[in-house]
Design a protein around this motif. Structure first.
Motif, PDB file in Angstrom:
ATOM      1  N   GLN A   1      -6.306  -0.660   1.333  1.00  0.00           N
ATOM      2  CA  GLN A   1      -6.987  -0.096   2.403  1.00  0.00           C
ATOM      3  C   GLN A   1      -6.405  -0.626   3.854  1.00  0.00           C
ATOM      4  OE1 GLN A   1     -11.208  -1.554   2.355  1.00  0.00           O
ATOM      5  NE2 GLN A   1     -11.843   0.249   3.794  1.00  0.00           N
TER       6      GLN A   1
ATOM      7  N   LYS B   1      -9.022   2.853   7.738  1.00  0.00           N
ATOM      8  CA  LYS B   1      -9.160   3.871   6.856  1.00  0.00           C
ATOM      9  C   LYS B   1      -9.981   3.494   5.868  1.00  0.00           C
ATOM     10  CE  LYS B   1      -4.586   5.771   8.160  1.00  0.00           C
ATOM     11  NZ  LYS B   1      -3.407   6.144   7.800  1.00  0.00           N
ATOM     12  N   GLU B   2     -10.304   4.613   4.946  1.00  0.00           N
ATOM     13  CA  GLU B   2     -10.905   4.376   3.498  1.00  0.00           C
ATOM     14  C   GLU B   2     -10.111   3.701   2.459  1.00  0.00           C
ATOM     15  OE1 GLU B   2     -14.093   8.072   3.887  1.00  0.00           O
ATOM     16  OE2 GLU B   2     -12.646   7.930   2.320  1.00  0.00           O
ATOM     17  N   ARG B   3     -10.810   3.010   1.582  1.00  0.00           N
ATOM     18  CA  ARG B   3     -10.014   2.617   0.500  1.00  0.00           C
ATOM     19  C   ARG B   3      -9.278   3.594  -0.520  1.00  0.00           C
ATOM     20  NH1 ARG B   3     -13.419  -1.916  -2.607  1.00  0.00           N
ATOM     21  NH2 ARG B   3     -14.743  -0.099  -2.370  1.00  0.00           N
ATOM     22  N   GLU B   4      -8.036   3.483  -0.682  1.00  0.00           N
ATOM     23  CA  GLU B   4      -7.370   4.472  -1.404  1.00  0.00           C
ATOM     24  C   GLU B   4      -6.689   4.143  -2.664  1.00  0.00           C
ATOM     25  OE1 GLU B   4      -3.267   6.893  -0.193  1.00  0.00           O
ATOM     26  OE2 GLU B   4      -3.723   5.116   0.661  1.00  0.00           O
TER      27      GLU B   4
ATOM     28  N   TRP C   1     -12.927   4.171  -6.878  1.00  0.00           N
ATOM     29  CA  TRP C   1     -13.219   2.648  -6.782  1.00  0.00           C
ATOM     30  C   TRP C   1     -14.462   2.347  -7.670  1.00  0.00           C
ATOM     31  CZ3 TRP C   1     -17.773   1.299  -4.866  1.00  0.00           C
ATOM     32  CH2 TRP C   1     -18.499   2.245  -4.164  1.00  0.00           C
TER      33      TRP C   1
END
Length: 123
Positions: free
Chosen positions: A39, A43-46, A107
């Motif tokens: 992350q 930004k969003e967790r990837e 996730w």
């Protein structure tokens, strides 16, 4: 409960390599799928990579395929993420996770999370 502790992050130049480790304690490590996510600020967790309990199945995001390698050593209760040819845009906090049932790219397929380790790639 499974406790996860990441290590191996740091500052590296673009094109360089790092190897992250995720040490697990608690319940039987070899029962769990393991995942790596990252992350970046704002930004969003990837999803990055995931590995099955035996290590026989691995998933990668398209952006890291061919450059990153996920592995595990069940005797040492440790998962690894070898990262090569790093890019500045891959600067992020990298977290490992443990989950059961299905090997997942999402996730919410994971129950346990580490605190994360910072990876900074300079240009």
């Amino acid at each position: 409960q499974v406790q996860l502790v990441e290590s191996g992050g740091g500052l590296v130049q673009a094109g360089g390599s790092l190897r992250l480790s995720c040490a697990a304690s608690g319940r039987t490590f070899s029962n769990y799928n393991m995942g790596w996510f990252r992350q970046a600020p704002g930004k969003e967790r990837e999803f990055v990579a995931a590995i099955s309990p035996s290590g026989g199945i691995t998933y990668y995001s398209d952006s890291v395929k061919g450059r990153f390698t996920i592995s595990r050593d069940n005797a040492r209760n440790t998962a690894y993420l070898q990262m090569n040819s790093l890019k500045p845009e891959e600067t992020a906090v990298y977290s490992c996770s443990a989950g059961g049932v299905y090997l997942s790219r999402s996730w919410n397929g994971y129950t346990y999370w580490g605190q994360g380790t910072q990876v900074t790639v300079s240009s």
